[in-house]
Design a protein around this motif. Structure first.
Motif, short mmCIF file in Angstrom:
data_model
loop_
_atom_site.label_atom_id
_atom_site.label_comp_id
_atom_site.label_asym_id
_atom_site.label_seq_id
_atom_site.Cartn_x
_atom_site.Cartn_y
_atom_site.Cartn_z
N ASP A 150 56.49 58.10 36.84
CA ASP A 150 57.32 59.00 37.66
C ASP A 150 56.74 59.20 39.06
O ASP A 150 57.41 59.73 39.94
CB ASP A 150 57.43 60.39 37.00
CG ASP A 150 58.19 60.34 35.69
OD1 ASP A 150 59.05 59.45 35.57
OD2 ASP A 150 57.92 61.17 34.81
N LEU A 151 55.47 58.82 39.22
CA LEU A 151 54.81 59.08 40.49
C LEU A 151 55.06 57.95 41.48
O LEU A 151 55.15 56.79 41.09
CB LEU A 151 53.30 59.21 40.27
CG LEU A 151 52.83 60.27 39.28
CD1 LEU A 151 51.32 60.21 39.11
CD2 LEU A 151 53.26 61.65 39.73
N SER A 152 55.14 58.33 42.75
CA SER A 152 55.23 57.30 43.79
C SER A 152 53.84 56.66 43.90
O SER A 152 52.85 57.21 43.38
CB SER A 152 55.64 57.93 45.12
OG SER A 152 54.58 58.73 45.61
N GLU A 153 53.78 55.56 44.63
CA GLU A 153 52.50 54.85 44.77
C GLU A 153 51.44 55.77 45.40
O GLU A 153 50.30 55.84 44.93
CB GLU A 153 52.72 53.62 45.64
CG GLU A 153 51.58 52.63 45.58
CD GLU A 153 51.84 51.41 46.46
OE1 GLU A 153 50.87 50.80 46.89
OE2 GLU A 153 53.03 51.10 46.72
N ASN A 154 51.87 56.49 46.43
CA ASN A 154 50.95 57.39 47.14
C ASN A 154 50.48 58.53 46.24
O ASN A 154 49.30 58.89 46.22
CB ASN A 154 51.68 57.94 48.38
CG ASN A 154 50.71 58.32 49.47
OD1 ASN A 154 49.51 58.13 49.32
ND2 ASN A 154 51.23 58.87 50.54
N GLU A 155 51.44 59.10 45.47
CA GLU A 155 51.09 60.20 44.57
C GLU A 155 50.10 59.73 43.50
O GLU A 155 49.15 60.43 43.15
CB GLU A 155 52.34 60.76 43.91
CG GLU A 155 53.23 61.55 44.85
CD GLU A 155 54.64 61.78 44.32
OE1 GLU A 155 55.46 62.33 45.07
OE2 GLU A 155 54.92 61.38 43.17
N GLU B 279 53.76 67.08 46.74
CA GLU B 279 54.78 66.61 45.80
C GLU B 279 54.23 66.55 44.38
O GLU B 279 54.90 66.93 43.42
CB GLU B 279 55.30 65.22 46.22
CG GLU B 279 56.12 65.23 47.49
CD GLU B 279 57.37 66.08 47.36
OE1 GLU B 279 58.06 65.96 46.34
OE2 GLU B 279 57.62 66.90 48.27
N GLU C 108 47.98 57.34 43.75
CA GLU C 108 46.66 57.14 44.38
C GLU C 108 45.92 58.48 44.56
O GLU C 108 44.73 58.58 44.28
CB GLU C 108 46.84 56.50 45.77
CG GLU C 108 47.03 54.99 45.70
CD GLU C 108 47.40 54.40 47.06
OE1 GLU C 108 47.90 53.27 47.07
OE2 GLU C 108 47.19 55.08 48.09
N TRP D 96 53.21 58.63 34.17
CA TRP D 96 52.55 58.03 35.34
C TRP D 96 53.59 57.29 36.19
O TRP D 96 53.54 57.30 37.42
CB TRP D 96 51.43 57.10 34.87
CG TRP D 96 50.52 56.67 35.97
CD1 TRP D 96 50.65 55.55 36.72
CD2 TRP D 96 49.37 57.34 36.46
NE1 TRP D 96 49.65 55.49 37.66
CE2 TRP D 96 48.83 56.58 37.52
CE3 TRP D 96 48.72 58.54 36.11
CZ2 TRP D 96 47.70 56.95 38.22
CZ3 TRP D 96 47.59 58.90 36.82
CH2 TRP D 96 47.10 58.12 37.86
N ASP E 224 47.28 62.52 53.21
CA ASP E 224 47.85 62.49 51.85
C ASP E 224 48.31 63.87 51.39
O ASP E 224 48.63 64.07 50.22
CB ASP E 224 46.81 61.95 50.86
CG ASP E 224 46.65 60.44 50.96
OD1 ASP E 224 47.62 59.79 51.39
OD2 ASP E 224 45.57 59.94 50.61
N ALA F 118 51.78 63.97 49.82
CA ALA F 118 51.80 63.39 48.46
C ALA F 118 51.19 64.38 47.47
O ALA F 118 51.71 64.54 46.35
CB ALA F 118 51.02 62.08 48.46
N LYS G 211 55.40 68.41 40.95
CA LYS G 211 55.80 67.68 39.74
C LYS G 211 55.01 68.19 38.53
O LYS G 211 55.56 68.32 37.44
CB LYS G 211 55.56 66.18 39.92
CG LYS G 211 56.65 65.53 40.76
CD LYS G 211 56.44 64.04 40.93
CE LYS G 211 57.57 63.46 41.78
NZ LYS G 211 57.35 62.06 42.12
#
Lengths: 188, 103
Positions: free
Chosen positions: A94-99, A123, A101, A92, A117, A120, A127
């Motif tokens: 590894d994910l950006s904040e947006n991803e 991406e 969400e 978890w 979004d 995101a 992943k």
């Protein structure tokens, strides 16, 4: 196209350059869709074209030439993906904040992902796909992102339809497992 | 709803969104790319031909000659081999047999 190919076979450099320019958009689109990590897209495109020239004598005209080149591009990408080491376990963190969400939203609600979004989600999808075996990843990409049919995938990869279905089934099972693991990790 | 279905639907929503991202638009080959690739292909073709011409055909010729020569040179030995084999099988001393034959 046939005239151009004859000239290329006759070692006409201008025709060879024209052929590369003509097919570049097709090849680069495939390469970008299936680009392995740490491989430059231009290097991979170059490799595809080198194979095309080397195997030009084998082209019999049974399928349109761009289809034949597409198959070379796809199999070249598969070879590179197979040569890669597997990514470490997906977390978890590894994910950006947006991803994060977006992932949370798709797992907890039935609403579509908002348009802003989309990047995101894109991406995130890549992943998740990186966690699959190369052949399974290729099948799911072609099925779910490029919306190809099983028959088209068979034609592109050279795999029979049963094999494509098996790989798709295996990939979906792995994706479900990944979602489940992410959900559990999120809760903890 | 089964968890599997939930995850499948989550994946479907993600891929729907991912497909909305437009592909990179710079689809034209970079400047000089086609020239470089065509030249590399031509160079590779030449190298392949010259290596084949230099080594493969000559090697096949030399190997064939050596094979014929070795069969001719050893023909007598090959034709008498079963007799020697019988002598050895009969328990005779191999060195003695060879010395006797050479005399």
């Amino acid at each position: 196209m046939a005239g151009c190919l004859d000239r290329v076979r006759g070692r006409d450099q201008d025709a060879a350059r024209a052929l590369v320019d003509h097919l570049y958009p097709l090849v680069i689109r495939i390469v970008r869709s299936h680009l392995p990590r740490r491989v430059a897209e231009e290097d991979l495109a170059q490799e595809v074209f080198m194979k095309m020239f080397t195997r030009l004598g084998q082209y019999q005209g049974a399928v349109p030439f761009p289809h034949w080149v597409s198959r070379i591009a796809v199999t070249t990408c598969i070879d590179h993906l197979r040569a890669q080491k597997r990514r470490p376990e997906f977390r978890w963190a590894d994910l950006s904040e947006n991803e994060a969400e977006v992932l949370d939203a798709v797992m907890t609600s039935e609403n579509d992902v908002p348009a802003n979004d989309a990047m995101a989600a894109h991406e995130l999808v890549h992943k998740l796909l990186d966690q699959l075996k190369p052949d399974d990843r290729m099948v799911i990409r072609l099925l779910d992102l490029e919306q190809k049919t099983i028959a088209e995938i068979g034609e592109l990869t050279g795999w029979n339809t049963s094999l494509v279905k098996v790989r798709a089934f295996r990939a979906r099972r792995k994706l479900r497992k990944l979602f489940l693991e992410l959900q559990q990790k999120e809760r903890t | 709803m089964k968890p599997d279905n939930l995850h499948d639907r989550a994946w479907a929503r993600l891929t729907d969104a991912a497909r909305r991202v437009p592909p990179a638009s710079d689809a034209a080959a970079p400047h000089g790319f086609a020239t470089r690739v065509a030249a590399l292909a031509r160079a590779g073709e030449r190298a392949g031909h010259s290596l084949f011409e230099r080594f493969a055909l000559r090697a096949v010729g030399v190997a064939s000659l050596l094979a014929v020569a070795s069969v001719l040179a050893n023909f007598s030995a090959l034709s008498t081999w079963p007799v020697e084999d019988e002598q050895i099988a009969a328990g005779e001393d191999l060195v003695k047999v060879l010395l006797t034959e050479s005399e």
